[in-house]
Write a protein that holds these residues in place. Structure first.
Motif, PDB file in Angstrom:
ATOM      1  N   ASP B 304     -33.973 -14.475 -23.098  1.00 31.57           N
ATOM      2  CA  ASP B 304     -33.169 -15.583 -22.576  1.00 31.57           C
ATOM      3  C   ASP B 304     -33.475 -16.903 -23.274  1.00 31.57           C
ATOM      4  N   SER B 305     -34.216 -16.851 -24.415  1.00 29.57           N
ATOM      5  CA  SER B 305     -34.581 -18.131 -25.047  1.00 29.57           C
ATOM      6  C   SER B 305     -33.346 -18.864 -25.562  1.00 29.57           C
ATOM      7  N   ASP B 306     -32.329 -18.119 -25.966  1.00 28.21           N
ATOM      8  CA  ASP B 306     -31.052 -18.762 -26.312  1.00 28.21           C
ATOM      9  C   ASP B 306     -30.035 -18.289 -25.269  1.00 28.21           C
ATOM     10  N   PRO B 307     -29.721 -19.128 -24.276  1.00 27.09           N
ATOM     11  CA  PRO B 307     -28.870 -18.672 -23.160  1.00 27.09           C
ATOM     12  C   PRO B 307     -27.521 -18.118 -23.600  1.00 27.09           C
ATOM     13  N   MET B 308     -26.893 -18.762 -24.599  1.00 28.77           N
ATOM     14  CA  MET B 308     -25.580 -18.257 -25.030  1.00 28.77           C
ATOM     15  C   MET B 308     -25.723 -16.835 -25.567  1.00 28.77           C
ATOM     16  N   GLU B 309     -26.785 -16.637 -26.341  1.00 31.26           N
ATOM     17  CA  GLU B 309     -26.980 -15.300 -26.909  1.00 31.26           C
ATOM     18  C   GLU B 309     -27.310 -14.297 -25.798  1.00 31.26           C
ATOM     19  N   HIS B 310     -28.100 -14.752 -24.832  1.00 29.19           N
ATOM     20  CA  HIS B 310     -28.434 -13.880 -23.697  1.00 29.19           C
ATOM     21  C   HIS B 310     -27.150 -13.385 -23.020  1.00 29.19           C
ATOM     22  N   PHE B 311     -26.262 -14.334 -22.703  1.00 32.33           N
ATOM     23  CA  PHE B 311     -25.046 -13.940 -21.983  1.00 32.33           C
ATOM     24  C   PHE B 311     -24.113 -13.093 -22.851  1.00 32.33           C
ATOM     25  N   ALA B 312     -24.062 -13.429 -24.130  1.00 33.33           N
ATOM     26  CA  ALA B 312     -23.197 -12.630 -25.017  1.00 33.33           C
ATOM     27  C   ALA B 312     -23.729 -11.194 -25.090  1.00 33.33           C
ATOM     28  N   ARG B 313     -25.045 -11.082 -25.227  1.00 28.22           N
ATOM     29  CA  ARG B 313     -25.638  -9.730 -25.301  1.00 28.22           C
ATOM     30  C   ARG B 313     -25.446  -8.976 -23.985  1.00 28.22           C
ATOM     31  N   LYS B 314     -25.562  -9.719 -22.902  1.00 32.97           N
ATOM     32  CA  LYS B 314     -25.406  -9.072 -21.600  1.00 32.97           C
ATOM     33  C   LYS B 314     -23.983  -8.507 -21.462  1.00 32.97           C
ATOM     34  N   ALA B 315     -23.007  -9.313 -21.845  1.00 31.74           N
ATOM     35  CA  ALA B 315     -21.619  -8.830 -21.765  1.00 31.74           C
ATOM     36  C   ALA B 315     -21.452  -7.593 -22.642  1.00 31.74           C
ATOM     37  N   LEU B 316     -22.125  -7.601 -23.777  1.00 28.95           N
ATOM     38  CA  LEU B 316     -21.986  -6.466 -24.704  1.00 28.95           C
ATOM     39  C   LEU B 316     -22.772  -5.239 -24.256  1.00 28.95           C
ATOM     40  N   SER B 317     -23.654  -5.442 -23.294  1.00 26.89           N
ATOM     41  CA  SER B 317     -24.492  -4.302 -22.885  1.00 26.89           C
ATOM     42  C   SER B 317     -23.853  -3.489 -21.774  1.00 26.89           C
ATOM     43  N   PHE B 318     -22.778  -4.013 -21.167  1.00 23.52           N
ATOM     44  CA  PHE B 318     -22.214  -3.336 -19.999  1.00 23.52           C
ATOM     45  C   PHE B 318     -21.744  -1.929 -20.354  1.00 23.52           C
ATOM     46  N   GLY B 319     -22.181  -1.004 -19.562  1.00 23.15           N
ATOM     47  CA  GLY B 319     -21.765   0.385 -19.766  1.00 23.15           C
ATOM     48  C   GLY B 319     -22.412   1.022 -20.969  1.00 23.15           C
ATOM     49  N   HIS B 320     -23.183   0.207 -21.687  1.00 25.13           N
ATOM     50  CA  HIS B 320     -23.724   0.787 -22.905  1.00 25.13           C
ATOM     51  C   HIS B 320     -24.960   1.636 -22.637  1.00 25.13           C
ATOM     52  N   ASN B 321     -25.392   1.596 -21.381  1.00 25.23           N
ATOM     53  CA  ASN B 321     -26.539   2.446 -21.052  1.00 25.23           C
ATOM     54  C   ASN B 321     -26.095   3.868 -20.808  1.00 25.23           C
ATOM     55  N   GLY B 322     -24.832   4.135 -21.007  1.00 23.30           N
ATOM     56  CA  GLY B 322     -24.336   5.496 -20.774  1.00 23.30           C
ATOM     57  C   GLY B 322     -23.207   5.415 -19.790  1.00 23.30           C
ATOM     58  N   GLY B 323     -22.971   6.495 -19.071  1.00 21.18           N
ATOM     59  CA  GLY B 323     -21.910   6.500 -18.077  1.00 21.18           C
ATOM     60  C   GLY B 323     -20.649   5.909 -18.668  1.00 21.18           C
ATOM     61  N   TYR B 324     -20.110   5.013 -17.914  1.00 20.64           N
ATOM     62  CA  TYR B 324     -19.033   4.139 -18.273  1.00 20.64           C
ATOM     63  C   TYR B 324     -18.575   4.096 -19.735  1.00 20.64           C
ATOM     64  N   GLY B 325     -17.477   4.720 -19.985  1.00 21.55           N
ATOM     65  CA  GLY B 325     -16.855   4.560 -21.295  1.00 21.55           C
ATOM     66  C   GLY B 325     -17.587   5.317 -22.370  1.00 21.55           C
ATOM     67  N   ALA B 326     -18.891   5.300 -22.269  1.00 18.67           N
ATOM     68  CA  ALA B 326     -19.675   5.962 -23.303  1.00 18.67           C
ATOM     69  C   ALA B 326     -19.965   7.400 -22.907  1.00 18.67           C
ATOM     70  N   THR B 327     -19.569   7.769 -21.690  1.00 19.80           N
ATOM     71  CA  THR B 327     -19.997   9.067 -21.162  1.00 19.80           C
ATOM     72  C   THR B 327     -19.721  10.226 -22.103  1.00 19.80           C
ATOM     73  N   ILE B 328     -18.467  10.375 -22.464  1.00 21.51           N
ATOM     74  CA  ILE B 328     -18.140  11.581 -23.210  1.00 21.51           C
ATOM     75  C   ILE B 328     -18.763  11.544 -24.587  1.00 21.51           C
ATOM     76  N   ALA B 329     -18.698  10.395 -25.218  1.00 29.22           N
ATOM     77  CA  ALA B 329     -19.276  10.290 -26.552  1.00 29.22           C
ATOM     78  C   ALA B 329     -20.767  10.582 -26.479  1.00 29.22           C
ATOM     79  N   GLU B 330     -21.399   9.992 -25.472  1.00 28.70           N
ATOM     80  CA  GLU B 330     -22.845  10.154 -25.384  1.00 28.70           C
ATOM     81  C   GLU B 330     -23.227  11.586 -25.064  1.00 28.70           C
ATOM     82  N   THR B 331     -22.412  12.205 -24.214  1.00 26.05           N
ATOM     83  CA  THR B 331     -22.736  13.580 -23.864  1.00 26.05           C
ATOM     84  C   THR B 331     -22.602  14.446 -25.097  1.00 26.05           C
ATOM     85  N   LEU B 332     -21.488  14.260 -25.767  1.00 35.05           N
ATOM     86  CA  LEU B 332     -21.241  15.115 -26.919  1.00 35.05           C
ATOM     87  C   LEU B 332     -22.250  14.850 -28.030  1.00 35.05           C
TER      88      LEU B 332
END
Ligand code: SF4
Lengths: 271, 414
Positions: B304-332
């Motif tokens: 969080d040292s650069d707040p703008m970067e923190h928030f941008a990264r956070k938005a980009l991280s959504f669903g990227h832990n799997g499940g959501y949207g990435a499910t099939i690709a990740e499973t395969l």
């Protein structure tokens, strides 16, 4: 002599099987379920007892299964159809590792181990298109009985594709094909193929093993069984007994087991 | 009649009271935004600027939990919102189009602005665009690329999202009449990061046997990092929950009386039947985690040292832990398999319940692949059920019970 009953209160029919202590089937009976599960369970049990000249006092344990298992009103233990089906299939054919049960309300693929215990299972989703109801409904609109439909399907050289995703759509498709003058045998074969493809989806998801036993009302339909065999390879059918009795056989076996367990857990008490 | 229940967290009660208060406060709070809570930094930033935020998605869950989904979905469908559309959206439009005015917690007032983000499903854009037309209010949309395969955020993605954020901030400043200060941004980024830390801590604590929380606790607590993100208030609530859970772990108190099986749940739970966990609790089954709660929301630690970067990264991280949207690709591509293997081991999981939910295609796509993966690779029993997250009309108790019973019999809990 102690007797054991399995009562399967299904959506279309209620079935009862009576076993003796040695696990031999001594009687079976089937009645339509109607809209009163409690009554049909009582009637079917009563009739099978009568038919076999058995006394109610000899009935050591009852297991109920099927959708109406909790409301049968019998003094019984309830088990799911899946577990009962596995047991029943193993009893009839010990080499079975997969059971395909095609009932009125649902279709199931069940993987069992060498003792008849369920390892995995999958059921059709909410749509009736994967169940026996699919054929029943279309039989009504074709004004044919299911047996006749099976015969026509087996004879047909042609298979006309019918949508398998929805009963209502399939029915519309059937009517439109008939009005186009297409061969009824081919349409029926297409219907059986559509249902078989839904069952195939259930089965492949389980990575099934052979032998495969097909039971339930669907097993009585040679046209459907043929289409299933095209997709899954050779299957076996219950021999010497109506395939709709498989879950009630399993239920009766479980009733017998539970009685034995009770005896074993109470050493010293005589039976 | 269920006799065994999940032992509810005391902090969940505090949270319920807080949620009720938030829904009351929005009636006197202006300007008000309606937003999506999918790691949407516009929520954190709006709050700093004095814009209050309400979530129709979360409100759809509230209505569903109060068994109003049938009514609202029917109304929406009568207005041509098709049954194939996500039930959150049908609930939302059903609520808006209902004439009687009897809504849970009094409803949510009309927004002054709509906020959305494209990091989730397409509905986030279409739904909010429809709301824009319905209310004739501006829509501020943070456009983000989807990440399916890359594990590191590419620099040009980051640059793009930061630029997008700047444009959105400009619009939000005009709407609020306030200017964003560096100090407030730093604070919000700090709270956002700390909340992530406590959420991870809660999940970590749930690896303990017996599990101190059941799925229903986690499903309630997820409200904090999703809907109160970037706030000190949210952080305090999470800290309170973490302290209570820690205490349960110390005292070996489990969420259910007699834990014999630990199951993982896939997909969004049916909000009208969250008590399904009690049916499992009766058979000694607890759910220490679910994919929805572990993989979908941002759980990574983002600097969080650069707040703008923190928030941008956070938005980009959504669903990227799997499940959501990435499910099939990740499973395969087996990434899901590897992570799942670790979680199955760490959470000591011995079975899975996989919901196929026709509303959320993204969460459901790949569900049967996961079922197969768990059966074949981990040799664990799997129960597949057909349940919509927020359309109770599709729920058939007899059918579900039949599946539950068969599953219980399979795991020796007849
Ligand atoms: S479809 Fe799924 S991801 Fe999209 S809004 Fe609905 S629940 Fe959320």
């Amino acid at each position: 002599m102690a007797l054991f009953a399995g009562v399967d209160s299904g959506s279309t029919s209620t079935k009862a099987v009576l076993l003796d202590e040695g696990g031999i089937i001594i009687g079976t009976h089937l009645v339509p379920s109607g809209n009163n599960f409690r009554k049909s369970a009582e009637v079917v049990l009563h009739t099978v007892m009568d038919k076999t000249h058995s006394k109610r006092d000899d009935l050591a344990a009852i297991v109920t299964t099927g959708y109406g298992r909790f409301i049968s009103g019998l003094n019984s233990k309830a088990m799911s159809e899946i577990t009962c089906c596995g047991r029943g299939a193993h009893y009839l054919h010990s080499a079975v590792r997969t059971v395909i049960d095609i009932g009125g309300q649902d279709s199931k693929a069940i993987k069992i181990d060498g003792t008849g215990k369920v390892v995995q299972f999958s059921l059709n989703d909410k749509c009736a298109a994967g169940t026996g109801r699919f054929l029943e409904r279309i039989a009504v609109s074709l004004e044919l009985d299911l047996e006749r439909m099976a015969g026509l399907s087996v004879q047909s050289q042609q298979k006309l594709p019918i949508s398998s995703t929805c009963v209502v759509f399939a029915e519309t498709e059937v009517i439109s094909r008939i009005s186009n003058g297409e061969a009824i045998e081919g349409i029926i074969k297409g219907l059986h193929s559509a249902l078989a493809s839904r069952i195939h989806i259930l089965a492949v998801g389980l990575n099934i093993e052979k032998d495969i036993l097909v039971c339930g009302g669907g097993a009585k339909n040679a046209g459907l069984v043929k289409e299933i065999e095209e997709l899954l390879g050779e299957v076996v059918l219950p021999s010497g007994i109506d395939p709709r009795f498989v879950p009630s056989i399993g239920a009766a076996l479980i009733a017998r087991d539970s009685q034995r367990e009770q005896v074993e857990s109470k050493p010293g008490e005589s039976q | 009649m269920l006799t065994v229940k999940t032992k509810r967290l005391e902090s969940a009660r505090t949270l319920s009271a807080a949620i009720r208060k938030i829904y009351q406060e929005v009636w006197t709070s202006r300007p008000l935004a309606w937003s999506v809570n999918s790691s949407n930094p516009l929520n954190d930033i709006s709050r700093i600027l004095g814009i209050h935020v309400a979530y129709p998605e979360n409100y759809a869950c509230v209505c569903t939990a109060q068994h109003l989904s049938g009514k609202y979905c029917t109304i929406a469908e009568a207005h041509n919102y098709k049954p194939e559309l996500c039930s959150y959206i049908r609930n939302n439009f059903g609520y808006l189009l209902a004439k009687d005015g009897n809504h849970p917690m009094g409803g949510i007032p009309e927004p002054d602005v709509l906020l959305s983000v494209s990091n989730g499903c397409l509905n986030f854009i279409k739904w909010f665009d429809a709301l824009r037309l319905y209310f004739d209010k501006p829509l501020v949309l943070l456009n983000t690329p989807h990440r399916l395969f890359e594990y590191d955020v590419p620099g040009y993605y980051l640059e793009y999202v930061i630029k997008e954020l700047e444009i959105c901030i400009d619009k939000l400043e005009k709407i609020s009449g306030n200017k964003l200060t560096g100090r407030k941004m730093r604070e919000a980024a700090y709270y956002s990061r700390e909340q992530g830390k406590y959420w991870r801590k809660l999940l970590e604590l749930n690896k303990t046997v017996p599990a101190p929380m059941n799925l229903s606790d986690l499903a309630n607590l997820i409200f904090i990092p999703t809907s109160l993100s970037g706030t000190a208030f949210g952080l305090d609530l999470l800290k309170e929950a973490a302290a209570e859970v820690q205490q349960r772990v110390r005292n070996k108190v489990g969420a259910i009386p007699e834990e014999r099986h630990r199951l993982v749940m896939f997909n969004i739970p049916p909000w009208y039947r969250l008590d399904f966990v009690n049916r499992f609790a009766e058979r000694g089954c607890v759910f220490p985690f679910g994919d929805y709660l572990r993989y979908v929301w941002c759980t990574q630690d983002i600097d969080d040292s650069d707040p703008m970067e923190h928030f941008a990264r956070k938005a980009l991280s959504f669903g990227h832990n799997g499940g959501y949207g990435a499910t099939i690709a990740e499973t395969l591509y087996s990434c899901m398999g590897d992570r799942l293997a670790k979680d199955i081991k760490d959470f000591k999981i011995d079975g899975a319940v996989i919901a196929i939910n026709k509303s959320c295609k993204i969460m459901s796509t790949g569900g049967l692949d996961i079922a197969r993966l768990i059966r074949e690779k981990f040799r664990l029993p799997v129960l597949v059920i057909d349940v919509d997250q927020a359309d109770e009309r599709t729920y058939s108790d007899a059918e579900i019970k039949q599946r539950y019973d068969a599953f219980f019999e399979t795991i020796g809990e007849a």
